[in-house]
Motif scaffolding. Structure first.
Motif, PDB file in Angstrom:
ATOM      1  N   ALA A 162       0.831  -1.205   0.000  1.00 20.52           N
ATOM      2  CA  ALA A 162       0.000   0.000   0.000  1.00 20.52           C
ATOM      3  C   ALA A 162       0.866   1.255   0.000  1.00 20.52           C
ATOM      4  O   ALA A 162       0.596   2.213  -0.740  1.00 20.52           O
ATOM      5  CB  ALA A 162      -0.946  -0.003   1.201  1.00 20.52           C
ATOM      6  N   ALA A 165       2.073   2.043  -3.376  1.00 22.69           N
ATOM      7  CA  ALA A 165       1.060   2.595  -4.285  1.00 22.69           C
ATOM      8  C   ALA A 165       0.648   4.011  -3.918  1.00 22.69           C
ATOM      9  O   ALA A 165       0.374   4.823  -4.803  1.00 22.69           O
ATOM     10  CB  ALA A 165      -0.178   1.688  -4.301  1.00 22.69           C
ATOM     11  N   ILE A 166       0.594   4.326  -2.625  1.00 19.55           N
ATOM     12  CA  ILE A 166       0.035   5.630  -2.254  1.00 19.55           C
ATOM     13  C   ILE A 166       1.099   6.637  -1.846  1.00 19.55           C
ATOM     14  O   ILE A 166       0.801   7.810  -1.671  1.00 19.55           O
ATOM     15  CB  ILE A 166      -1.040   5.519  -1.144  1.00 19.55           C
ATOM     16  N   ARG A 257     -14.094   6.199  -5.614  1.00 25.49           N
ATOM     17  CA  ARG A 257     -14.164   5.237  -4.501  1.00 25.49           C
ATOM     18  C   ARG A 257     -13.360   5.739  -3.315  1.00 25.49           C
ATOM     19  O   ARG A 257     -13.769   5.611  -2.166  1.00 25.49           O
ATOM     20  CB  ARG A 257     -13.615   3.858  -4.930  1.00 25.49           C
ATOM     21  N   TYR A 258     -12.209   6.347  -3.605  1.00 27.82           N
ATOM     22  CA  TYR A 258     -11.377   6.888  -2.521  1.00 27.82           C
ATOM     23  C   TYR A 258     -12.114   8.011  -1.783  1.00 27.82           C
ATOM     24  O   TYR A 258     -12.108   8.077  -0.556  1.00 27.82           O
ATOM     25  CB  TYR A 258     -10.051   7.396  -3.088  1.00 27.82           C
ATOM     26  N   PHE A 261     -14.523   6.614   0.579  1.00 28.86           N
ATOM     27  CA  PHE A 261     -13.983   5.567   1.456  1.00 28.86           C
ATOM     28  C   PHE A 261     -14.247   5.945   2.918  1.00 28.86           C
ATOM     29  O   PHE A 261     -13.924   7.038   3.355  1.00 28.86           O
ATOM     30  CB  PHE A 261     -12.483   5.454   1.197  1.00 28.86           C
ATOM     31  N   ARG A 263     -14.202   5.011   7.233  1.00 25.12           N
ATOM     32  CA  ARG A 263     -13.334   4.394   8.242  1.00 25.12           C
ATOM     33  C   ARG A 263     -14.186   3.880   9.389  1.00 25.12           C
ATOM     34  O   ARG A 263     -14.249   4.504  10.445  1.00 25.12           O
ATOM     35  CB  ARG A 263     -12.337   5.436   8.773  1.00 25.12           C
ATOM     36  N   ARG A 285      -7.974  -3.769   6.057  1.00 32.23           N
ATOM     37  CA  ARG A 285      -8.058  -3.723   4.595  1.00 32.23           C
ATOM     38  C   ARG A 285      -9.335  -3.011   4.147  1.00 32.23           C
ATOM     39  O   ARG A 285      -9.354  -2.324   3.133  1.00 32.23           O
ATOM     40  CB  ARG A 285      -8.084  -5.169   4.098  1.00 32.23           C
TER      41      ARG A 285
ATOM     42  N   ALA B 181      -3.500   2.388  -7.350  1.00 34.92           N
ATOM     43  CA  ALA B 181      -3.807   2.245  -5.920  1.00 34.92           C
ATOM     44  C   ALA B 181      -5.143   1.557  -5.722  1.00 34.92           C
ATOM     45  O   ALA B 181      -5.340   0.835  -4.730  1.00 34.92           O
ATOM     46  CB  ALA B 181      -3.798   3.611  -5.244  1.00 34.92           C
ATOM     47  N   GLY B 182      -6.064   1.763  -6.659  1.00 36.65           N
ATOM     48  CA  GLY B 182      -7.392   1.173  -6.545  1.00 36.65           C
ATOM     49  C   GLY B 182      -7.377  -0.346  -6.493  1.00 36.65           C
ATOM     50  O   GLY B 182      -8.316  -0.967  -6.023  1.00 36.65           O
ATOM     51  N   VAL B 184      -4.960  -2.090  -4.894  1.00 36.69           N
ATOM     52  CA  VAL B 184      -4.135  -2.554  -3.780  1.00 36.69           C
ATOM     53  C   VAL B 184      -4.953  -2.518  -2.488  1.00 36.69           C
ATOM     54  O   VAL B 184      -5.387  -1.453  -2.056  1.00 36.69           O
ATOM     55  CB  VAL B 184      -2.883  -1.662  -3.623  1.00 36.69           C
ATOM     56  N   PRO B 185      -5.183  -3.701  -1.880  1.00 33.37           N
ATOM     57  CA  PRO B 185      -5.923  -3.696  -0.625  1.00 33.37           C
ATOM     58  C   PRO B 185      -5.193  -2.785   0.358  1.00 33.37           C
ATOM     59  O   PRO B 185      -3.961  -2.738   0.337  1.00 33.37           O
ATOM     60  CB  PRO B 185      -5.828  -5.152  -0.137  1.00 33.37           C
ATOM     61  N   LEU B 186      -5.884  -2.060   1.160  1.00 39.83           N
ATOM     62  CA  LEU B 186      -5.289  -1.235   2.206  1.00 39.83           C
ATOM     63  C   LEU B 186      -4.795   0.118   1.707  1.00 39.83           C
ATOM     64  O   LEU B 186      -4.532   1.015   2.507  1.00 39.83           O
ATOM     65  CB  LEU B 186      -4.115  -1.986   2.871  1.00 39.83           C
ATOM     66  N   ALA B 187      -4.683   0.292   0.358  1.00 41.66           N
ATOM     67  CA  ALA B 187      -4.089   1.546  -0.130  1.00 41.66           C
ATOM     68  C   ALA B 187      -4.921   2.747   0.314  1.00 41.66           C
ATOM     69  O   ALA B 187      -4.389   3.715   0.858  1.00 41.66           O
ATOM     70  CB  ALA B 187      -3.968   1.517  -1.656  1.00 41.66           C
ATOM     71  N   PHE B 188      -6.237   2.712   0.087  1.00 44.50           N
ATOM     72  CA  PHE B 188      -7.061   3.866   0.444  1.00 44.50           C
ATOM     73  C   PHE B 188      -7.037   4.091   1.959  1.00 44.50           C
ATOM     74  O   PHE B 188      -7.126   5.232   2.426  1.00 44.50           O
ATOM     75  CB  PHE B 188      -8.500   3.687  -0.031  1.00 44.50           C
ATOM     76  N   ALA B 189      -6.899   3.003   2.730  1.00 45.37           N
ATOM     77  CA  ALA B 189      -6.878   3.127   4.197  1.00 45.37           C
ATOM     78  C   ALA B 189      -5.660   3.912   4.664  1.00 45.37           C
ATOM     79  O   ALA B 189      -5.696   4.564   5.694  1.00 45.37           O
ATOM     80  CB  ALA B 189      -6.904   1.745   4.847  1.00 45.37           C
ATOM     81  N   LEU B 190      -4.568   3.861   3.906  1.00 49.94           N
ATOM     82  CA  LEU B 190      -3.334   4.528   4.322  1.00 49.94           C
ATOM     83  C   LEU B 190      -3.071   5.817   3.535  1.00 49.94           C
ATOM     84  O   LEU B 190      -2.123   6.541   3.835  1.00 49.94           O
ATOM     85  CB  LEU B 190      -2.136   3.591   4.155  1.00 49.94           C
ATOM     86  N   ALA B 191      -3.889   6.107   2.532  1.00 51.62           N
ATOM     87  CA  ALA B 191      -3.602   7.231   1.637  1.00 51.62           C
ATOM     88  C   ALA B 191      -3.555   8.555   2.384  1.00 51.62           C
ATOM     89  O   ALA B 191      -4.376   8.814   3.257  1.00 51.62           O
ATOM     90  CB  ALA B 191      -4.653   7.305   0.538  1.00 51.62           C
ATOM     91  N   ALA B 192      -2.567   9.376   2.026  1.00 52.28           N
ATOM     92  CA  ALA B 192      -2.410  10.679   2.665  1.00 52.28           C
ATOM     93  C   ALA B 192      -2.057  11.717   1.596  1.00 52.28           C
ATOM     94  O   ALA B 192      -2.424  11.578   0.435  1.00 52.28           O
ATOM     95  CB  ALA B 192      -1.353  10.600   3.754  1.00 52.28           C
TER      96      ALA B 192
END
Lengths: 301, 301
Positions: A162, A165-166, A257-258, A261, A263, A285, B181-182, B184-192
């Motif tokens: 992750a 990717a991010i 989607r982002y 998203f 939490r 995840r 990123a779309g 990758v599991p967890l990517a949006f959860a960690l995106a900054a």
């Protein structure tokens, strides 16, 4: 140390720089530049050791911990998790280790750059790799929550994929955009919002960008391959049929989607219960976060 | 029309939508939905015609202009310049045409979205292609300055190459980042921050992104090739020697050049003097801009 102490926890620290140690002491903190002295104290107090050193300094710290405080609970705050886990395993310290990554920081370093509020409202990733110990996990979770963070549970390999990717891919795309435009006469003269935004992180010091990308090379290669493949297909489609529809629609849908998203709070997992690690990995995840301490199996609520 | 009238110029307009025309009239503007009526008036008044229609509507407008007002000075405000120039040439109207691109706008359209201050402080590109007429050029320059813009002189092909690098490529890189990123599991959860910035323009409506990229496909292909080449070399270097130094250092250096890019004022060129077009193209390439009207050869200062 500032954040832990501000939350009411007992904390003492080591830094190799006597200047840093004296600055911390001047501010009323319990600090020393004697590594083995501090580790000995940690062993006596059964403390949680928080490793906050750059990757290259990690092996020597782990050597000292193995000699002096091998039974202490251990965590770290490094931005890659797979490489740290490997080093910890190599030193035989994995049983008491739970990797961490508080996603907060500044561009500055040294004692003066610290801030007791740095972690407030930030995600703090805690690893749920196979075999992590429930009691150590709970201890680190309490530290993260005490510092004002929310906890994102994740496997080390998924964290690193992750992050590639991010965080690491965006840096390389920003460098690519700046480098491409840099060759085009008139480009800077016409550059506006989309160029400024798209190259903002290319202003980061090259050494920092290299360090973060190169430390996560395995996962970053996968992200780069995906990006190159998407761009190559878009190029072929633009040349062949004059259309970039596929890339544009896929990218737009992902960004939408982002934006939506959410939490959700993780509420129902008991740390140490059967499959608790897989359960937390799946919840993380899906965007799940821990905002107040989860119960630990066998402990009084 | 709002900006021209606010600056004291005479202006009258055509729109195919009667709703738009009535809204403009209600606000006190001179508007009509009779295309040939308005063009006939333009021919009588020897007006400057400003084409502000999307590319697909261009040929039919040019047909009408050729029939009814072929001797009027002519400009446009379209975001690609090469394709417009081709269409204008095909209609035999190139002698009186100077392409323009005011780099300002909103995501909205229709009369209500207009704003007399829209162009204030914005770059307004004016084409200095071979053969453009000095008198028409000066007329369009005066309009741009009257609207509060500064003028960037540029050849149409160089404008389009620069737009590909600083506007269209950033859109495709943003889509690529979001799409990668779309998956990758967890990517949006960690995106900054770096992900948010890097994908901001991927939130733009796909039709708009496609329209701008696909209308400039020839130049965009070159930018895409450069970007793919840079990423492919960085990928090989990361896999082979664990380093992304070349890309990171090149990108960082380009972004630093952009940050220190200055906009000297063009003061010494006389429009219509020998080599005035090449002189302006070179000055624009170097960042030069026109902030107050340049003299025209043979005209009183």
């Amino acid at each position: 140390m500032r954040a832990a102490k501000a939350s009411g926890l007992d904390a003492f620290g080591y830094n190799r720089s006597m200047d840093g140690v004296e600055a911390a002491r001047f501010d009323g903190f319990d600090a020393s530049n004697s590594l083995d002295g501090v580790l000995d104290r940690a062993a006596q107090a059964d403390a949680l050791i928080v490793l906050a050193v750059p990757m290259p300094a990690l092996p020597i710290m782990l050597d000292h911990i193995r000699s002096t405080a091998p039974d202490c609970a251990l965590t770290d705050v490094t931005s890659v998790k797979g490489a740290v886990l490997q080093a910890v395993r190599k030193h035989g310290l994995a049983d008491r280790f739970v990797g961490g990554h508080p996603m907060a920081g500044t561009a500055h370093s040294g004692w003066a750059a610290g801030d007791a509020k740095l972690f407030v409202g930030a995600p703090w990733v805690l690893s749920v790799d196979d075999g992590v110990d429930p009691a150590v996990w709970a201890t680190v979770m309490h530290l993260a929550l005490a510092c004002g963070s929310f906890v994102v549970p994740a496997r080390s390999d998924e964290h690193d994929a992750a992050a590639a990717a991010i965080s690491h891919l965006p840096h390389l795309l920003a460098e690519t955009l700046a480098a491409t435009a840099g060759h085009v006469p008139l480009a800077f003269a016409l550059a506006a919002g989309s160029f400024r935004d798209g190259t903002r992180v290319a202003a980061t010091a090259p050494d920092l960008v290299r360090a973060m990308c190169e430390a996560n090379s395995e996962q970053l290669l996968g992200s780069l391959d995906q990006a190159i493949d998407l761009l190559t297909r878009a190029r072929a489609s633009l040349a062949g049929s004059g259309s970039v529809a596929e890339l544009v629609e896929t990218g737009h849908a992902a960004r939408m989607r982002y934006d939506s998203f959410s939490r959700p709070q993780i509420l129902t997992t008991t740390i140490g219960a059967p499959d608790w690690r897989d359960e937390l990995a799946a919840a993380g995840r899906a965007g799940g976060v821990i905002r107040s301490a989860l119960p630990v199996l066998g402990s009084p609520g």
